[in-house]
Design an enzyme around this catalytic site. Structure first.
Site, PDB file in Angstrom:
ATOM      1  N   LYS A 135       0.855  -1.214   0.000  1.00 31.00           N
ATOM      2  CA  LYS A 135       0.000   0.000   0.000  1.00 31.00           C
ATOM      3  C   LYS A 135       0.883   1.253   0.000  1.00 31.00           C
ATOM      4  O   LYS A 135       0.668   2.172  -0.787  1.00 31.00           O
ATOM      5  CB  LYS A 135      -0.872  -0.004   1.237  1.00 31.00           C
ATOM      6  CG  LYS A 135      -1.500   1.328   1.601  1.00 31.00           C
ATOM      7  CD  LYS A 135      -2.409   1.264   2.793  1.00 31.00           C
ATOM      8  CE  LYS A 135      -1.689   1.412   4.104  1.00 31.00           C
ATOM      9  NZ  LYS A 135      -1.442   2.795   4.533  1.00 31.00           N
ATOM     10  N   ASN A 136       1.889   1.277   0.891  1.00 30.39           N
ATOM     11  CA  ASN A 136       2.681   2.501   1.073  1.00 30.39           C
ATOM     12  C   ASN A 136       3.727   2.717  -0.016  1.00 30.39           C
ATOM     13  O   ASN A 136       4.418   3.722  -0.009  1.00 30.39           O
ATOM     14  CB  ASN A 136       3.322   2.517   2.467  1.00 30.39           C
ATOM     15  CG  ASN A 136       2.259   2.702   3.542  1.00 30.39           C
ATOM     16  OD1 ASN A 136       1.094   3.006   3.231  1.00 30.39           O
ATOM     17  ND2 ASN A 136       2.628   2.502   4.785  1.00 30.39           N
TER      18      ASN A 136
ATOM     19  N   ARG B 171      -4.922  10.260   4.961  1.00 27.84           N
ATOM     20  CA  ARG B 171      -3.895  11.288   5.091  1.00 27.84           C
ATOM     21  C   ARG B 171      -2.901  11.249   3.937  1.00 27.84           C
ATOM     22  O   ARG B 171      -2.307  12.247   3.583  1.00 27.84           O
ATOM     23  CB  ARG B 171      -3.129  11.101   6.409  1.00 27.84           C
ATOM     24  CG  ARG B 171      -3.958  11.121   7.637  1.00 27.84           C
ATOM     25  CD  ARG B 171      -3.083  11.154   8.831  1.00 27.84           C
ATOM     26  NE  ARG B 171      -2.363  12.421   8.845  1.00 27.84           N
ATOM     27  CZ  ARG B 171      -1.196  12.653   8.261  1.00 27.84           C
ATOM     28  NH1 ARG B 171      -0.604  11.699   7.602  1.00 27.84           N
ATOM     29  NH2 ARG B 171      -0.628  13.827   8.313  1.00 27.84           N
TER      30      ARG B 171
ATOM     31  N   CYS C 292      -4.833  11.966  13.320  1.00 22.89           N
ATOM     32  CA  CYS C 292      -5.545  10.691  13.249  1.00 22.89           C
ATOM     33  C   CYS C 292      -5.340  10.021  14.604  1.00 22.89           C
ATOM     34  O   CYS C 292      -4.747  10.596  15.520  1.00 22.89           O
ATOM     35  CB  CYS C 292      -4.997   9.834  12.112  1.00 22.89           C
ATOM     36  SG  CYS C 292      -3.362   9.200  12.455  1.00 22.89           S
TER      37      CYS C 292
ATOM     38  N   ARG D  67       0.255  14.189  13.349  1.00 23.64           N
ATOM     39  CA  ARG D  67       0.614  13.999  11.938  1.00 23.64           C
ATOM     40  C   ARG D  67       0.785  15.346  11.197  1.00 23.64           C
ATOM     41  O   ARG D  67       0.120  15.625  10.219  1.00 23.64           O
ATOM     42  CB  ARG D  67      -0.412  13.131  11.224  1.00 23.64           C
ATOM     43  CG  ARG D  67      -0.805  11.863  11.936  1.00 23.64           C
ATOM     44  CD  ARG D  67       0.290  10.834  12.052  1.00 23.64           C
ATOM     45  NE  ARG D  67       0.753  10.286  10.801  1.00 23.64           N
ATOM     46  CZ  ARG D  67       0.159   9.264  10.155  1.00 23.64           C
ATOM     47  NH1 ARG D  67      -0.943   8.754  10.656  1.00 23.64           N
ATOM     48  NH2 ARG D  67       0.647   8.820   9.017  1.00 23.64           N
TER      49      ARG D  67
ATOM     50  N   ASP E  16       5.054   0.450  12.261  1.00 19.75           N
ATOM     51  CA  ASP E  16       3.838  -0.198  11.743  1.00 19.75           C
ATOM     52  C   ASP E  16       3.723  -1.656  12.158  1.00 19.75           C
ATOM     53  O   ASP E  16       2.714  -2.296  11.869  1.00 19.75           O
ATOM     54  CB  ASP E  16       3.784  -0.106  10.214  1.00 19.75           C
ATOM     55  CG  ASP E  16       3.567   1.318   9.744  1.00 19.75           C
ATOM     56  OD1 ASP E  16       3.726   1.572   8.537  1.00 19.75           O
ATOM     57  OD2 ASP E  16       3.262   2.166  10.594  1.00 19.75           O
TER      58      ASP E  16
ATOM     59  N   ARG F 206      -8.267  -1.020   5.156  1.00 19.35           N
ATOM     60  CA  ARG F 206      -7.459   0.029   4.524  1.00 19.35           C
ATOM     61  C   ARG F 206      -6.115  -0.534   4.093  1.00 19.35           C
ATOM     62  O   ARG F 206      -5.523  -0.057   3.129  1.00 19.35           O
ATOM     63  CB  ARG F 206      -7.205   1.180   5.517  1.00 19.35           C
ATOM     64  CG  ARG F 206      -8.465   1.884   5.947  1.00 19.35           C
ATOM     65  CD  ARG F 206      -8.134   3.147   6.692  1.00 19.35           C
ATOM     66  NE  ARG F 206      -7.165   3.940   5.926  1.00 19.35           N
ATOM     67  CZ  ARG F 206      -6.667   5.080   6.367  1.00 19.35           C
ATOM     68  NH1 ARG F 206      -7.013   5.527   7.542  1.00 19.35           N
ATOM     69  NH2 ARG F 206      -5.822   5.766   5.644  1.00 19.35           N
TER      70      ARG F 206
HETATM   71  C1  EPZ Z   1       4.238   7.003   6.595  1.00 17.92           C
HETATM   72  O1  EPZ Z   1       3.439   7.974   7.229  1.00 17.92           O
HETATM   73  C2  EPZ Z   1       3.356   5.767   6.448  1.00 17.92           C
HETATM   74  N1  EPZ Z   1       2.220   6.093   5.584  1.00 17.92           N
HETATM   75  C3  EPZ Z   1       2.880   5.308   7.828  1.00 17.92           C
HETATM   76  O2  EPZ Z   1       2.123   4.117   7.635  1.00 17.92           O
HETATM   77  C4  EPZ Z   1       4.107   4.988   8.686  1.00 17.92           C
HETATM   78  O3  EPZ Z   1       3.673   4.632   9.980  1.00 17.92           O
HETATM   79  C5  EPZ Z   1       5.016   6.228   8.760  1.00 17.92           C
HETATM   80  O4  EPZ Z   1       5.373   6.660   7.430  1.00 17.92           O
HETATM   81  C6  EPZ Z   1       6.296   5.946   9.530  1.00 17.92           C
HETATM   82  O5  EPZ Z   1       6.979   4.889   8.919  1.00 17.92           O
HETATM   83  C7  EPZ Z   1       2.399   6.101   4.237  1.00 17.92           C
HETATM   84  O6  EPZ Z   1       3.489   5.867   3.741  1.00 17.92           O
HETATM   85  C8  EPZ Z   1       1.192   6.404   3.400  1.00 17.92           C
HETATM   86  P1  EPZ Z   1       6.230  10.349   8.722  1.00 17.92           P
HETATM   87  P2  EPZ Z   1       3.972   9.517   7.288  1.00 17.92           P
HETATM   88  O7  EPZ Z   1       6.035  11.651   8.011  1.00 17.92           O
HETATM   89  O8  EPZ Z   1       4.780   9.821   6.112  1.00 17.92           O
HETATM   90  C9  EPZ Z   1       6.747  13.668  12.055  1.00 17.92           C
HETATM   91  C10 EPZ Z   1       0.359   2.641   7.971  1.00 17.92           C
HETATM   92  O9  EPZ Z   1      -0.022   2.060   9.001  1.00 17.92           O
HETATM   93  N2  EPZ Z   1       6.516  14.679  11.001  1.00 17.92           N
HETATM   94  O10 EPZ Z   1       7.380   9.507   8.351  1.00 17.92           O
HETATM   95  O11 EPZ Z   1       2.787  10.375   7.588  1.00 17.92           O
HETATM   96  C11 EPZ Z   1       5.497  12.857  12.371  1.00 17.92           C
HETATM   97  O12 EPZ Z   1       4.673  13.530  13.296  1.00 17.92           O
HETATM   98  C12 EPZ Z   1       0.753   4.106   8.044  1.00 17.92           C
HETATM   99  O13 EPZ Z   1       0.470   2.108   6.840  1.00 17.92           O
HETATM  100  C13 EPZ Z   1       6.600  16.022  11.316  1.00 17.92           C
HETATM  101  O14 EPZ Z   1       6.861  16.386  12.458  1.00 17.92           O
HETATM  102  O15 EPZ Z   1       4.902   9.486   8.572  1.00 17.92           O
HETATM  103  C14 EPZ Z   1       6.069  11.587  12.944  1.00 17.92           C
HETATM  104  O16 EPZ Z   1       6.351  11.794  14.318  1.00 17.92           O
HETATM  105  C15 EPZ Z   1       0.493   4.693   9.412  1.00 17.92           C
HETATM  106  N3  EPZ Z   1       6.388  16.947  10.330  1.00 17.92           N
HETATM  107  C16 EPZ Z   1       7.390  11.411  12.194  1.00 17.92           C
HETATM  108  O17 EPZ Z   1       7.670  12.689  11.584  1.00 17.92           O
HETATM  109  C17 EPZ Z   1       6.104  16.577   9.038  1.00 17.92           C
HETATM  110  O18 EPZ Z   1       5.946  17.469   8.180  1.00 17.92           O
HETATM  111  C18 EPZ Z   1       7.356  10.362  11.090  1.00 17.92           C
HETATM  112  O19 EPZ Z   1       6.228  10.626  10.292  1.00 17.92           O
HETATM  113  C19 EPZ Z   1       6.009  15.203   8.740  1.00 17.92           C
HETATM  114  C20 EPZ Z   1       6.218  14.258   9.728  1.00 17.92           C
END
Ligand code: EPZ
Length: 424
Positions: free
Chosen positions: A22-23, A92, A116, A121, A304, A396
């Site tokens: 998916k990702n 998202r 969420c 996020r 995850d 999902r």
């Molecule tokens: C991706 O989410 C995945 N989703 C998530 O999978 C996964 O848990 C996550 O990466 C971490 O591996 C997809 O790829 C569609 P991040 P993402 O930006 O990109 C902070 C699932 O279950 N951050 O890497 O949204 C954030 O708060 C889903 O399949 C900021 O502070 O995660 C977090 O603490 C859930 N500012 C950390 O970075 C930003 O602008 C990592 O988040 C962006 C992120």
């Protein structure tokens, strides 16, 4: 809303095939917005999030058709650079259209995703990067409104590695003028796969999979044909399922090389993990040893798979400390596991699990995608009947999980709730 009913105690024996990731699929679908023409993706998983993203691309003006696991996207007709709240609030990952739309249409209006169940996020790092590339950002009425000329290459450093932030900026930089360098970039396999897809489209990207990604912008990109990589999180979920049920599962089409952190922990817990053909055989023993888990960005232990490991450690004999460093609220599964007899204490981002070797079936409620997977795993191992409600969360990210589990011996079925009689 559907429910899943499980009678626990059966060993999982046989073989299961992992679906497309998916990702990895979602950012690739977004990348088609950078091109004109028709791209084809194979091994696309049949999931709710994929359907939502198809709807979003059609809303933008693109044409999408799916036959089974093959998806065709015609993006030459994309005209409307707006992603509405109704769609973004359900997924998202819709934020992934921001970079491509600004790069190709010079304009984007995307609803702020909002938080969420697992955390706030934020998308500040996405916006910071696009601003550094010359985009003008306005936030009002819950939308990000962005305009730009041709984006310019820039040096960008992320405060923290962000998967979709790295993906958004890689896509935007692919069509920018000049070179963009992303420091402290995410190294997840799905990010590497997107970089490879962009290069197949004519982009010039290197350093993917390291902390520093370099993108030398080009004038235009072309549509492609690509087969999506297998889903390492689905694979890891099935590996844990076998470990929890004293199973003997051959997990086909498993990207074992992307799961080193999990394999180390499973072996420490006394699970046999042996590469076999295009996959891996996982054999669970009667005794599960407690192992500590600390999540971190790739190649660390994946956040995850944290909820799934919490279910497994509830079955272990001993004390486990799980530390969740990526998201601030990713223990929503804990209160439901407690209903099944798990002994878990939470202190901030740490969960302390006193494994007592058993769980008992109970009615439980899913709150987010991976928490729902954790509850299904717990139900497979528990004594008696478990009923998981709100399984739309599960749909999902897992393609027909109850069918795949039933095919290897689980006593599991999906029950569709009759539509509520209208109150008159
Ligand atoms: C991706 O989410 C995945 N989703 C998530 O999978 C996964 O848990 C996550 O990466 C971490 O591996 C997809 O790829 C569609 P991040 P993402 O930006 O990109 C902070 C699932 O279950 N951050 O890497 O949204 C954030 O708060 C889903 O399949 C900021 O502070 O995660 C977090 O603490 C859930 N500012 C950390 O970075 C930003 O602008 C990592 O988040 C962006 C992120």
């Amino acid at each position: 809303m559907d429910r899943i009913i499980i009678r626990g105690g059966n060993r999982l024996i046989g073989e299961v095939t992992i679906s497309g990731a998916k990702n990895a699929a979602l950012p690739m679908m977004a990348a088609t917005l950078l091109t004109e023409g028709c791209s084809t993706f194979r091994n696309i998983p049949e999931l709710r999030d994929i359907v939502t993203f198809k709807t979003l691309i059609e809303h933008l003006g693109g044409k999408v058709e799916q036959e089974g696991h093959t998806l065709r996207i015609e993006s030459g007709t994309v005209k409307m650079p707006e992603a509405p709240y109704e769609l973004v609030k359900t997924m998202r990952a819709s934020i992934l259209v921001l970079g491509p739309l600004v790069a190709r249409m010079k304009r984007a209006r995307v609803s702020l995703p909002g938080g969420c169940a697992i955390g706030a996020r934020p998308i500040n790092l996405h916006l910071m990067g696009l601003e550094r590339m010359g985009a003008k950002v306005r936030i009002e009425h819950g939308y990000v409104d962005m305009t730009a000329g041709r984006l310019k290459g820039a040096d960008i450093c992320f405060d923290t590695p962000t998967v979709t932030g790295t993906e958004n900026l890689m896509m935007a930089a692919a069509l920018a003028e000049g070179v963009t360098v992303l420091e402290n970039a995410a190294k997840e396999p799905e990010v590497v796969e997107l970089a490879m897809v962009l290069n197949k489209m004519g982009a010039r990207i290197d350093g993917m999979g390291t902390d520093t990604i370099r993108i030398d912008g080009v004038e235009e990109l072309r549509p492609i044909v690509h087969t999506v990589m297998p889903d390492r999180i689905e694979a890891g979920t099935f590996m844990i399922a076998s470990a929890m049920t004293r199973g003997n599962l051959l997990i086909r089409n498993c990207p074992l090389e992307d799961l080193d952190a999990l394999v180390v922990k499973l072996k420490e817990a006394g699970v046999e993990v042996t590469p076999e053909g295009d996959g891996v055989r996982v054999v669970g023993s009667g005794q599960i040893r407690s192992v500590d888990i600390k999540t971190s960005p790739y190649p660390g232990f994946p956040t995850d798979l944290q909820a799934q490991m919490a279910a497994m450690m509830s079955m272990a004999n001993g004390l486990t400390v799980i530390t969740e460093t990526v998201f601030e609220n990713r223990f929503m599964h804990v209160s439901e596991l407690r209903r099944m007899g798990a002994k878990i204490k939470i202190d901030g981002r740490t969960a302390i699990i006193k494994g007592n070797g058993r769980l008992s079936g109970a009615p439980v409620m899913a709150t987010d995608l991976r928490a729902s997977a954790s509850l299904v795993l717990a139900g497979l191992a528990a004594d008696g009947k478990t009923e998981v409600s709100r399984v739309y969360h599960l749909d999902r990210g897992y393609e027909r999980i109850e069918k795949k589990l039933a095919a290897v011996g689980a006593d599991i079925k999906r029950v569709k709730d009759a539509p509520k009689a209208r109150q008159v």
